[in-house]
Scaffold this motif. Structure first.
Motif, PDB file in Angstrom:
ATOM      1  N   MET A   1       1.030  -0.931  -0.088  1.00 55.49           N
ATOM      2  CA  MET A   1      -0.294   0.338  -0.294  1.00 55.49           C
ATOM      3  C   MET A   1       0.698   1.040  -0.108  1.00 55.49           C
ATOM      4  O   MET A   1       1.990   0.805   0.716  1.00 55.49           O
ATOM      5  N   SER A   2       0.356   2.286  -0.763  1.00 54.78           N
ATOM      6  CA  SER A   2       1.578   3.472  -0.315  1.00 54.78           C
ATOM      7  C   SER A   2       0.293   4.645  -0.042  1.00 54.78           C
ATOM      8  O   SER A   2      -0.822   4.808   0.296  1.00 54.78           O
ATOM      9  N   ILE A   3       1.013   5.298  -0.126  1.00 57.23           N
ATOM     10  CA  ILE A   3       0.463   7.176   0.502  1.00 57.23           C
ATOM     11  C   ILE A   3       0.429   8.233  -0.798  1.00 57.23           C
ATOM     12  O   ILE A   3       1.289   8.358  -0.749  1.00 57.23           O
ATOM     13  N   ASN A   4      -0.690   8.848  -1.013  1.00 55.34           N
ATOM     14  CA  ASN A   4      -0.093   9.658  -1.879  1.00 55.34           C
ATOM     15  C   ASN A   4      -0.578  10.979  -0.678  1.00 55.34           C
ATOM     16  O   ASN A   4      -1.047  11.532   0.196  1.00 55.34           O
ATOM     17  N   ILE A   5       0.215  11.888  -1.260  1.00 57.29           N
ATOM     18  CA  ILE A   5       0.605  13.232  -0.568  1.00 57.29           C
ATOM     19  C   ILE A   5       0.569  14.695  -1.314  1.00 57.29           C
ATOM     20  O   ILE A   5       0.806  14.270  -2.405  1.00 57.29           O
ATOM     21  N   SER A   6       0.058  15.503  -0.832  1.00 56.13           N
ATOM     22  CA  SER A   6      -0.132  16.743  -1.490  1.00 56.13           C
ATOM     23  C   SER A   6       1.271  17.665  -0.411  1.00 56.13           C
ATOM     24  O   SER A   6       0.706  17.899   0.974  1.00 56.13           O
ATOM     25  N   VAL A   7       2.161  18.754  -1.129  1.00 53.09           N
ATOM     26  CA  VAL A   7       2.762  19.770  -0.220  1.00 53.09           C
ATOM     27  C   VAL A   7       3.185  21.264  -0.179  1.00 53.09           C
ATOM     28  O   VAL A   7       2.944  20.839  -1.964  1.00 53.09           O
ATOM     29  N   ARG A   8       3.691  21.822  -0.058  1.00 57.82           N
ATOM     30  CA  ARG A   8       4.514  22.320  -0.767  1.00 57.82           C
ATOM     31  C   ARG A   8       6.015  23.104  -0.279  1.00 57.82           C
ATOM     32  O   ARG A   8       6.681  22.143   0.436  1.00 57.82           O
ATOM     33  N   ILE A   9       6.644  22.595  -1.677  1.00 60.42           N
ATOM     34  CA  ILE A   9       8.352  22.485  -1.850  1.00 60.42           C
ATOM     35  C   ILE A   9       8.961  23.945  -1.436  1.00 60.42           C
ATOM     36  O   ILE A   9       8.144  24.837  -1.619  1.00 60.42           O
ATOM     37  N   ARG A  10       9.552  23.434   0.412  1.00 65.05           N
ATOM     38  CA  ARG A  10      10.696  24.960   0.495  1.00 65.05           C
ATOM     39  C   ARG A  10      11.707  24.570  -0.220  1.00 65.05           C
ATOM     40  O   ARG A  10      11.945  26.216  -0.577  1.00 65.05           O
ATOM     41  N   LYS A  11      12.612  23.685  -0.344  1.00 64.28           N
ATOM     42  CA  LYS A  11      13.685  24.034  -0.854  1.00 64.28           C
ATOM     43  C   LYS A  11      14.089  22.930  -2.096  1.00 64.28           C
ATOM     44  O   LYS A  11      13.928  22.233  -2.233  1.00 64.28           O
ATOM     45  N   ILE A  12      14.626  22.578  -2.757  1.00 63.29           N
ATOM     46  CA  ILE A  12      15.444  21.924  -3.995  1.00 63.29           C
ATOM     47  C   ILE A  12      16.271  21.854  -4.272  1.00 63.29           C
ATOM     48  O   ILE A  12      16.645  22.812  -4.992  1.00 63.29           O
ATOM     49  N   ASN A  13      16.936  20.722  -4.402  1.00 61.11           N
ATOM     50  CA  ASN A  13      18.336  20.697  -4.369  1.00 61.11           C
ATOM     51  C   ASN A  13      18.267  19.482  -5.223  1.00 61.11           C
ATOM     52  O   ASN A  13      17.773  18.938  -5.091  1.00 61.11           O
ATOM     53  N   TRP A  14      19.693  18.480  -6.276  1.00 57.88           N
ATOM     54  CA  TRP A  14      19.956  17.807  -6.809  1.00 57.88           C
ATOM     55  C   TRP A  14      19.915  16.790  -5.526  1.00 57.88           C
ATOM     56  O   TRP A  14      19.783  15.733  -5.347  1.00 57.88           O
ATOM     57  N   GLY A  15      20.488  16.995  -4.518  1.00 55.27           N
ATOM     58  CA  GLY A  15      20.480  16.291  -3.717  1.00 55.27           C
ATOM     59  C   GLY A  15      19.559  15.642  -2.620  1.00 55.27           C
ATOM     60  O   GLY A  15      19.385  14.424  -2.570  1.00 55.27           O
ATOM     61  N   LYS A  38       7.010   0.650  13.207  1.00 53.81           N
ATOM     62  CA  LYS A  38       7.281  -0.088  12.207  1.00 53.81           C
ATOM     63  C   LYS A  38       6.167  -1.169  11.341  1.00 53.81           C
ATOM     64  O   LYS A  38       5.925  -1.351   9.785  1.00 53.81           O
ATOM     65  N   GLU A  39       5.189  -1.625  11.887  1.00 55.07           N
ATOM     66  CA  GLU A  39       3.600  -2.214  11.225  1.00 55.07           C
ATOM     67  C   GLU A  39       3.324  -1.261  10.639  1.00 55.07           C
ATOM     68  O   GLU A  39       3.303  -1.913   9.268  1.00 55.07           O
ATOM     69  N   PHE A  40       3.209   0.124  10.646  1.00 55.98           N
ATOM     70  CA  PHE A  40       2.357   1.023   9.534  1.00 55.98           C
ATOM     71  C   PHE A  40       4.075   0.792   8.504  1.00 55.98           C
ATOM     72  O   PHE A  40       3.266   0.872   7.677  1.00 55.98           O
ATOM     73  N   PHE A  41       4.924   0.888   8.718  1.00 58.58           N
ATOM     74  CA  PHE A  41       5.740   1.787   7.726  1.00 58.58           C
ATOM     75  C   PHE A  41       5.706   0.380   7.332  1.00 58.58           C
ATOM     76  O   PHE A  41       6.230   0.702   5.743  1.00 58.58           O
ATOM     77  N   GLU A  42       5.620  -1.359   6.959  1.00 57.63           N
ATOM     78  CA  GLU A  42       5.256  -2.500   6.245  1.00 57.63           C
ATOM     79  C   GLU A  42       4.337  -2.314   5.645  1.00 57.63           C
ATOM     80  O   GLU A  42       4.401  -2.779   4.789  1.00 57.63           O
ATOM     81  N   LYS A  43       3.099  -1.543   6.076  1.00 57.53           N
ATOM     82  CA  LYS A  43       2.068  -1.925   5.493  1.00 57.53           C
ATOM     83  C   LYS A  43       2.762  -0.009   4.411  1.00 57.53           C
ATOM     84  O   LYS A  43       2.131  -0.146   3.124  1.00 57.53           O
ATOM     85  N   HIS A  44       2.819   0.849   4.612  1.00 56.27           N
ATOM     86  CA  HIS A  44       3.347   1.985   3.901  1.00 56.27           C
ATOM     87  C   HIS A  44       4.760   2.691   3.661  1.00 56.27           C
ATOM     88  O   HIS A  44       4.975   3.277   3.977  1.00 56.27           O
ATOM     89  N   ARG A  45       5.491   1.511   3.076  1.00 54.63           N
ATOM     90  CA  ARG A  45       6.683   1.694   2.701  1.00 54.63           C
ATOM     91  C   ARG A  45       7.194   2.680   1.830  1.00 54.63           C
ATOM     92  O   ARG A  45       8.280   3.442   1.832  1.00 54.63           O
ATOM     93  N   GLU A  94      20.850   7.057  13.379  1.00 55.87           N
ATOM     94  CA  GLU A  94      21.256   7.778  14.643  1.00 55.87           C
ATOM     95  C   GLU A  94      20.062   7.315  16.233  1.00 55.87           C
ATOM     96  O   GLU A  94      19.006   6.919  17.162  1.00 55.87           O
ATOM     97  N   SER A  95      18.487   8.421  15.592  1.00 58.71           N
ATOM     98  CA  SER A  95      17.081   8.828  16.444  1.00 58.71           C
ATOM     99  C   SER A  95      16.235   7.787  15.269  1.00 58.71           C
ATOM    100  O   SER A  95      14.611   7.865  15.733  1.00 58.71           O
ATOM    101  N   GLU A  96      16.681   6.827  14.731  1.00 56.85           N
ATOM    102  CA  GLU A  96      15.298   6.361  13.489  1.00 56.85           C
ATOM    103  C   GLU A  96      14.752   5.523  14.957  1.00 56.85           C
ATOM    104  O   GLU A  96      14.975   4.412  15.863  1.00 56.85           O
ATOM    105  N   TYR A  97      13.430   4.940  14.448  1.00 61.55           N
ATOM    106  CA  TYR A  97      12.358   4.319  15.932  1.00 61.55           C
ATOM    107  C   TYR A  97      13.064   2.842  15.402  1.00 61.55           C
ATOM    108  O   TYR A  97      12.065   1.983  16.224  1.00 61.55           O
ATOM    109  N   TYR A  98      13.117   2.516  14.277  1.00 62.15           N
ATOM    110  CA  TYR A  98      13.121   1.124  14.067  1.00 62.15           C
ATOM    111  C   TYR A  98      14.099   0.769  12.696  1.00 62.15           C
ATOM    112  O   TYR A  98      13.629   2.062  12.185  1.00 62.15           O
ATOM    113  N   ASN A  99      14.510   0.130  11.809  1.00 65.70           N
ATOM    114  CA  ASN A  99      15.921  -0.408  11.218  1.00 65.70           C
ATOM    115  C   ASN A  99      14.551  -0.847  10.232  1.00 65.70           C
ATOM    116  O   ASN A  99      13.936  -2.258   9.958  1.00 65.70           O
ATOM    117  N   THR A 100      14.916   0.452   8.658  1.00 65.00           N
ATOM    118  CA  THR A 100      13.891   0.063   7.988  1.00 65.00           C
ATOM    119  C   THR A 100      14.354  -1.169   7.181  1.00 65.00           C
ATOM    120  O   THR A 100      14.401  -1.751   6.055  1.00 65.00           O
TER     121      THR A 100
END
Length: 133
Positions: A1-15, A38-45, A94-100
């Protein structure tokens, strides 16, 4: 499953593309911090982010919480070397909730989504993803 989002871009660079979320009902999953699970991530990676010139599919690399004074992630937009890129990814993890178990390499295109996180003063929940398509 995927998530579709709407955002406002604040900065864009190639990195890295840093995006500020405009609250929309269909993206309340990030603002309600469900990515902490992590369960949510696994369904919406995957996150789909489309522009006028490109269709993008991104895979979540890590999810973490921070404050701008602890880690100013939003100022990492261009990496001049693989060492700089690796240092940024290490700092994110360093501060991640879980290893993806999702790896990334210098040269990958990243997006960083962030929103308020209320367990700490001036807190941010950050989702970093790499372009896979």
């Amino acid at each position: 499953m995927s998530i579709n989002i709407s955002v406002r871009i604040r900065k864009i660079n190639w990195g890295v593309q840093i995006m500020e979320i405009i609250f929309q009902t269909h993206f309340s999953v990030l603002t309600s911090c469900k990515y902490k699970s992590k369960e949510f991530f696994e369904k919406h990676r995957y996150i789909h982010f489309d522009t006028l010139v490109d269709l993008g599919k991104y895979e979540v690399i890590c999810v973490f919480k921070t404050t701008p004074s602890k880690f100013d992630y939003q100022n990492y937009t261009v990496f001049d070397s693989s060492d700089e890129f690796s240092s940024y990814i290490s700092k994110c993890k360093e501060s991640e909730y879980y290893n993806t178990d999702v790896s990334c390499s210098y040269g990958d295109k990243l997006i960083t989504l962030s929103t308020c996180e209320y367990s700490q003063e001036n807190g941010r929940l950050v989702v970093v993803a790499k372009k896979v398509k």
